[in-house]
Write a protein that holds these residues in place. Structure first.
Motif, PDB file in Angstrom:
ATOM      1  N   ALA B  42      10.828  -3.953   0.313  1.00  0.00           N
ATOM      2  CA  ALA B  42       9.451  -4.203   0.762  1.00  0.00           C
ATOM      3  C   ALA B  42       9.377  -5.522   1.513  1.00  0.00           C
ATOM      4  O   ALA B  42       8.755  -5.619   2.593  1.00  0.00           O
ATOM      5  CB  ALA B  42       8.542  -4.209  -0.463  1.00  0.00           C
ATOM      6  N   ALA B 154       3.355  -2.125   2.626  1.00  0.00           N
ATOM      7  CA  ALA B 154       4.530  -2.885   2.157  1.00  0.00           C
ATOM      8  C   ALA B 154       4.149  -3.760   0.967  1.00  0.00           C
ATOM      9  O   ALA B 154       4.896  -3.867  -0.009  1.00  0.00           O
ATOM     10  CB  ALA B 154       5.081  -3.734   3.294  1.00  0.00           C
ATOM     11  N   GLN B 158       5.666  -3.806  -2.835  1.00  0.00           N
ATOM     12  CA  GLN B 158       6.089  -5.050  -3.516  1.00  0.00           C
ATOM     13  C   GLN B 158       5.463  -5.142  -4.893  1.00  0.00           C
ATOM     14  O   GLN B 158       6.123  -5.383  -5.899  1.00  0.00           O
ATOM     15  CB  GLN B 158       5.648  -6.264  -2.670  1.00  0.00           C
ATOM     16  CG  GLN B 158       6.712  -6.729  -1.704  1.00  0.00           C
ATOM     17  CD  GLN B 158       6.238  -7.992  -0.957  1.00  0.00           C
ATOM     18  OE1 GLN B 158       5.026  -8.121  -0.648  1.00  0.00           O
ATOM     19  NE2 GLN B 158       7.152  -8.871  -0.618  1.00  0.00           N
TER      20      GLN B 158
END
Lengths: 146, 511
Positions: B42, B154, B158
């Protein structure tokens, strides 16, 4: 102790007495024989007691011919009492008996008999034996004191 | 359940615990690693998207061709990153996130290509500057939106990875704690129950041992369960049972022995009584023998002696027949005297203690020979006496034997021509026999047993006079010495008498 020349015969059997007197008579000793018929009488005679109390002063016999099987006091008992009394301690005594039991013979010597003679069955032998005994003890033998 | 089995279970549980903990550790490590990978991915995507944004801006403001190529290659690089997804760890929601990122990337790529196409058209004059500019402004706006979408996705990825790490660690901690608690509880229970079982078993054994020690051999330890203590208790019970049985047998033995001892005691008392009776009888016998010896002889002597006195004193006056009769009385009484003496010797041979003397038989024989020769000096007899014969025993009794045998040999060779008497010893087996042999009248073996019975004779009085008691006496003396007496004879040829004296020989060995 004085010893005269008499024989004291202690014998309860009148037949033996008669035979012995006859034998002694043959050698002219019969008139020197006194006869008592049991052990107590023998003791009274020798110690001058009882019926013999009046015999003071009379000497002891040269020899006592003592049978073993006697009434009242036995021959061996008479022998013992004689040996225990100082008056008769050395009195010569011959045991003359029918017994040939070893224990009688031993007991006689232990109690101090001077001789042990068995009465022989045979008349000739018997007479000879008694006559010899009389002669030996009266004439041959030397007593302890005169 | 057996104690050993319980211990096995505890061990297995411990092993399983260790294995589960290891698995748990491995699982959590794996999960955390995957989550980290996703997080890194990520992060990389975010940085790549930002880089592409910079390239995008650079190209858009300067129409830099190099930036356009770099953008395209970056675009391809991000696509490649997304393609190598860590599918083995990523959850479905993560996969959707990947798909979303891919989709927005694809979208931004489309938009960027449209911008390129638009610029190309403008440059070629296909489209007017103003129109191209307007189109580009709209496309740049779209591109920015796509960029923001991608960043947001993204970031979500994460965040998901971070959450996964946290949750994995939490789960691992919870599971391991609960396992430790469960196993510890289980082990505490098992150990406690084991302790209880062992304690109870030892207590039971202690009680049993104390009870048996106190003498209660019939005590049984209660058997509960199927563990080792139950086995020990069973063995213990068997042992105490056997002890009880052997104890009972011993008690029975003691009772039997006591009874036997009482019986023996009773028998002993009987024996003592019997011995006392025997002693009494012996004493009576002795008294009788003494009486016979002493009292029977006096009247016998009177008969014999007065008969002989009659012959001596009045023989001349008596008739010959009367003398003869008197002689018969003398002979009769003499014979009876011999009988009495013989009886006494016989009776003495069975009484009294045996003496232990050294007896010179040859010397004794020689002495008796001399006496016999003296009694009948007219007779001529050949004597063969083996020199040096010796034995041990009662010398008086052995003399009675020898005297009887030699008297007989002397008597029964009276009518023999060349009479011979032999005295010798011979070994038969290991036993030494002393022998007296003659070549006289002998006897018929058919009557041999009568020889040793008192008053039994094999010859008439007018042939050979005697009382028939000598051999009976000799035999009794030999038997008292533990020996054997044999007699062998042939009529008119002779007789041999053999005897052994083992008692004397044994005494001799001791001397």
């Amino acid at each position: 102790m004085n010893i005269n020349k008499t024989i004291l015969m202690v014998e309860d059997n009148p037949q033996d007495e008669k035979l012995m007197l006859r034998a002694l008579n043959k050698v002219n000793l019969a008139n020197q024989v006194d006869v008592v018929r049991d052990g107590q009488q023998a003791l009274d005679y020798l110690f001058r007691e009882g019926e013999f109390a009046g015999r003071e002063g009379v000497d002891l016999p040269a020899i006592v011919l003592l049978d073993i099987g006697l009434p009242r006091v036995s021959g061996l008992e008479v022998l013992k009492r004689l040996r225990h009394d100082p008056r008769t301690r050395l009195q010569p005594v011959v045991i003359l008996t029918s017994s040939d039991e070893e224990r009688d013979r031993l007991a006689s010597y232990e109690d101090g008999a001077n001789s042990f003679v068995r009465k022989p069955l045979d008349f000739t032998e018997f007479a000879e034996t008694v006559a010899r005994l009389g002669i030996y003890w009266l004439a041959v033998n030397k007593p302890p004191q005169e | 359940m057996k104690i050993r089995t319980r211990l096995h279970i505890v061990t297995a549980a411990s092993v399983a615990l260790v294995a589960i903990m290891a698995l748990l550790f491995y699982w959590s490590q794996h999960r955390v690693a995957a989550a980290n990978k996703a997080k890194n991915l990520a992060d990389e995507i975010v940085s790549s998207v930002f880089e592409r944004k910079a390239l995008n801006s650079s190209y858009l403001s300067n129409d830099n061709r190099k930036a356009r190529d770099q953008w395209l290659s970056k675009q391809k690089q991000i696509s490649d990153l997304l393609k190598m997804d860590p599918s083995n760890v990523v959850s479905i929601s993560d996969r959707q996130t990947f798909d979303e990122i891919q989709k927005s990337l694809d979208g931004s790529s489309t938009v960027f290509l449209q911008i390129l196409n638009n610029r190309e058209n403008a440059r070629n004059g296909v489209r007017g500057q103003a129109e191209a500019h307007e189109i580009e402004s709209r496309l740049v706006g779209q591109l920015l939106l796509k960029f923001l979408d991608t960043i947001a996705e993204a970031h979500r990825l994460q965040k998901a990875s971070t959450l996964l790490i946290a949750s994995t660690q939490k789960t691992a901690a919870k599971v391991s704690l609960s396992i430790i608690v469960c196993v510890s509880f289980f082990m505490i229970i098992v150990v406690w129950s084991l302790g209880r079982i062992i304690n109870k078993g030892i207590k039971n054994l202690q009680q049993g041992a104390a009870a048996i020690g106190a003498g209660n051999l019939h005590y049984m330890i209660p058997i509960t369960g199927e563990d080792e203590f139950a086995e020990v208790a069973a063995v213990f019970n068997t042992m105490s049972g056997k002890l009880a049985v052997s104890h009972a047998a011993l008690e029975l033995e003691i009772v039997t022995r006591k009874r036997s001892a009482a019986e023996i005691e009773g028998l002993n008392q009987e024996l003592v009584q019997t011995v006392a009776q025997l002693e009494g009888a012996n004493q009576e016998l002795e008294a009788f023998a003494y009486s016979v010896s002493h009292d029977l002889r006096a009247p016998l002597r009177a008969m014999g002696c007065f008969s002989q006195a009659l012959i001596e004193d009045f023989g001349e006056k008596l008739e010959e027949v009367a003398c003869d009769y008197l002689n018969e009385i003398v002979i009769g009484s003499r014979h009876m005297g011999q009988l009495i003496d013989g009886l006494l010797t016989l009776s003495r041979s069975t009484r009294g203690e045996l003496r232990h003397d050294r007896v010179a038989i040859s010397v004794m024989t020689d002495r008796i020979r001399a006496e016999l020769e003296k009694s009948e000096p007219q007779r001529r007899v050949v004597w063969q006496i083996e020199p040096g014969l010796c034995t041990n025993g009662d010398s008086r009794m052995i003399e009675v034997i020898m005297r009887n045998l030699l008297d007989n040999a002397w008597k029964y060779t009276t009518g023999t021509t060349e009479p011979t008497i032999r005295v010798y010893a011979e070994l038969e087996g290991s036993e030494l026999f002393y022998c007296v042999a003659d070549n006289g009248a002998g006897f018929d073996m058919a009557h041999a047993e009568k020889l040793f019975q008192p008053f039994q004779r094999l010859h008439r009085q007018d042939e050979f006079p005697g009382i028939g008691i000598g051999l009976a006496t000799a035999q009794r003396i030999v038997h008292r010495h533990g020996g054997i007496f044999h007699a062998t004879g042939i009529p008119h040829k002779g007789a041999t008498f053999r005897f052994s004296l083992p008692y004397g020989e044994k005494q001799g060995e001791k001397l």
